[in-house]
Design an enzyme around this catalytic site. Structure first.
Site, short mmCIF file in Angstrom:
data_model
loop_
_atom_site.label_atom_id
_atom_site.label_comp_id
_atom_site.label_asym_id
_atom_site.label_seq_id
_atom_site.Cartn_x
_atom_site.Cartn_y
_atom_site.Cartn_z
CD GLU A 324 12.58 20.92 26.95
OE1 GLU A 324 12.50 21.42 27.90
OE2 GLU A 324 13.26 20.07 27.45
CD GLU A 325 15.46 17.87 28.90
OE1 GLU A 325 15.63 18.49 29.27
OE2 GLU A 325 14.69 16.93 29.15
CG HIS A 426 16.68 17.77 34.26
ND1 HIS A 426 17.00 18.65 34.33
CD2 HIS A 426 15.80 17.26 33.37
CE1 HIS A 426 16.10 19.06 33.37
NE2 HIS A 426 15.55 18.24 32.33
#
Length: 460
Positions: A324-325, A426
């Site tokens: 996903e990142e 993050h």
């Protein structure tokens, strides 16, 4: 008289059904809060595996762990779905940055995902500060060429939901460096996407433009951004230069997997309710809230059904999406395979907003009348558990591709309290110790409760 009796019978049946649903809610929450397994599963993922960026050895360890976890819960079917993913690495040497004015001031920095490296000695240039992509485009090549562009638009504090602030400020990280490169910038630095003023730089993905040479791009902490901006505004100082060094690179794509566990439906085995989060995480920390909590909550929802002896009418899947990142390849692959196999998906739920106190769910693209009906019939059931905000809104990056391949699917996002999420999102502080066991368990129960309602009553 017959009409009145018929209406009375319908009312009694509706009340009986509501009582049955209310009782099931209580059982779900009791199981989650007294016998929950998600917190210890999260501890193992964070402490024994840790950061798990796509393509890394730790990402593969997480795949193996996820498969064993769901097998240990006794799901009817557990399998891997192969997907090719990007493999970007930060590099072994320390990243560093200096504001070079009258004095040299070291500041925290973190390369943005998918960025290129600086030269081995780093890169130094004058700085130009901008607050939007439009401002950058207005300045044009004559002002930008040869400089480091400093994107310094802060979170708008007026947004109550911090996700709206993230979306509002996010284009400078997602697209800013690529636009700066188009106008001849030699590098880009971006204010971290958080409302908090601290010294933790927030990484995250950035894009490049085909045909335009990519430039080094990094995030600086909000505190460093405030300091640099103040120095740039002091006209008595000479032009401010900025130096930074990073060692990242993109390696060839790697084979990886989505991890899928399933409870087979007793009445409609070929109709699916999917719940999931993403297994990969950025490399600065343990990926606890982003998105370890979403992973363990999704598996926990199915485990709760098993523990209660509840056999769903429709097949229910927990999906640990990969990548996903920095690419979304896992979500794209899942949607592609769903279309290829002609699967009918009733709903897909994503948990990717942290494991904080649950507030409700966002429904993406449902007709207003359907959402009104959901609130009328289901909201009272969630009220005692403080998870009763059932509203229109974005669902999730990994399930969004299903909109194109399975148009009938309802897309739903799990909505926890958002106020603290982007303080650690993050960053090096996204660790297991910042997750509350009780908040995590309440979220698992909320997700299981919604799946139960969809399974029993549908969304029409």
């Amino acid at each position: 008289m017959k009409k009145l009796l018929s209406l009375a019978a319908m009312l009694i049946a509706a009340l009986s059904l509501q009582a049955q649903d209310s009782l099931m809610f209580r059982k779900i929450y009791d199981e989650a809060l007294t016998n929950g397994k998600g917190y210890e599963a999260l501890r193992y993922l964070c402490k024994n595996i840790g950061p798990r960026l796509s393509g890394s050895p730790n990402a593969q360890k997480a795949v193996d762990w996820g498969k064993k976890l769901m097998e240990s819960y006794g799901f009817d079917r557990v399998y891997l779905q192969e997907v090719m993913v990007p493999h970007w690495v930060r590099g072994a040497k320390e990243e560093a940055a200096i504001i070079d004015g009258k004095t040299r001031i070291p500041v925290p920095i973190a390369a943005l995902g998918m960025s290129v490296a600086t030269p081995a000695s780093g890169i130094t240039a004058n700085v130009i500060e901008v607050h939007s992509l439009k401002e950058l485009e207005t300045l044009g090549e004559s002002a930008i060429k040869g400089k480091i562009v400093f994107f310094n638009r802060p979170f708008n504090p007026r947004f109550i939901e911090t996700g709206d602030g993230y979306s509002d400020a996010g284009d400078q990280r997602f697209m800013g460096p690529a636009v700066a490169a188009k106008y001849g910038a030699v590098a880009a630095i971006v204010r971290s996407l958080t409302p908090d003023i601290n010294d933790y730089p927030h990484t995250g993905g950035t894009l490049s433009t085909p045909g335009v040479k990519a430039i080094p791009a990094a995030a600086i902490s909000t505190q460093a951004a405030e300091k640099l901006s103040r120095m740039l505004k002091l006209r008595k100082l000479p032009l401010i230069k900025f130096w930074f060094k990073q060692n990242c690179q993109t390696l060839p794509d790697e084979k990886s997997y989505n991890v899928i566990g399933e409870l087979t439906g007793t009445e409609n085995p070929n109709k699916f309710i999917t719940v999931g989060g993403h297994l990969d995480s950025w490399d600065l920390a343990e990926g606890a809230h982003d998105d370890g909590t979403g992973i363990v909550q999704s598996a926990e929802a199915l485990r709760i059904f098993k523990a209660l002896g509840y056999r769903p009418k429709n097949s229910v899947r927990a999906v640990f999406f990969m990548n996903e990142e920095n690419g979304h390849k896992g979500g794209l692959k899942y949607a592609e395979e769903a279309a290829k196999n002609k699967e009918e998906h009733i709903a897909a739920i994503e948990s990717d907003f942290g494991g904080f106190t649950p507030r409700g769910f966002t429904f993406d693209g449902l007709p207003a009348a359907t959402l009104e009906k959901i609130n009328k019939e289901w909201k009272p059931l969630f009220v005692p558990y403080y998870s009763d905000r059932l509203t229109a809104g974005f669902s999730g990056t990994d399930i969004e591709p299903l909109r194109e391949t399975v148009p009938s699917v309802a897309l739903i996002g799990f909505l926890p309290d958002s106020q603290r999420y982007f303080d650690i999102h993050h960053t090096p502080t996204d660790v297991f110790e910042n997750v509350s066991k009780r908040e995590l368990e309440l979220g698992s129960a909320s997700m299981a409760a919604l799946i139960y309602l969809i399974d029993q009553h549908g969304l029409k």
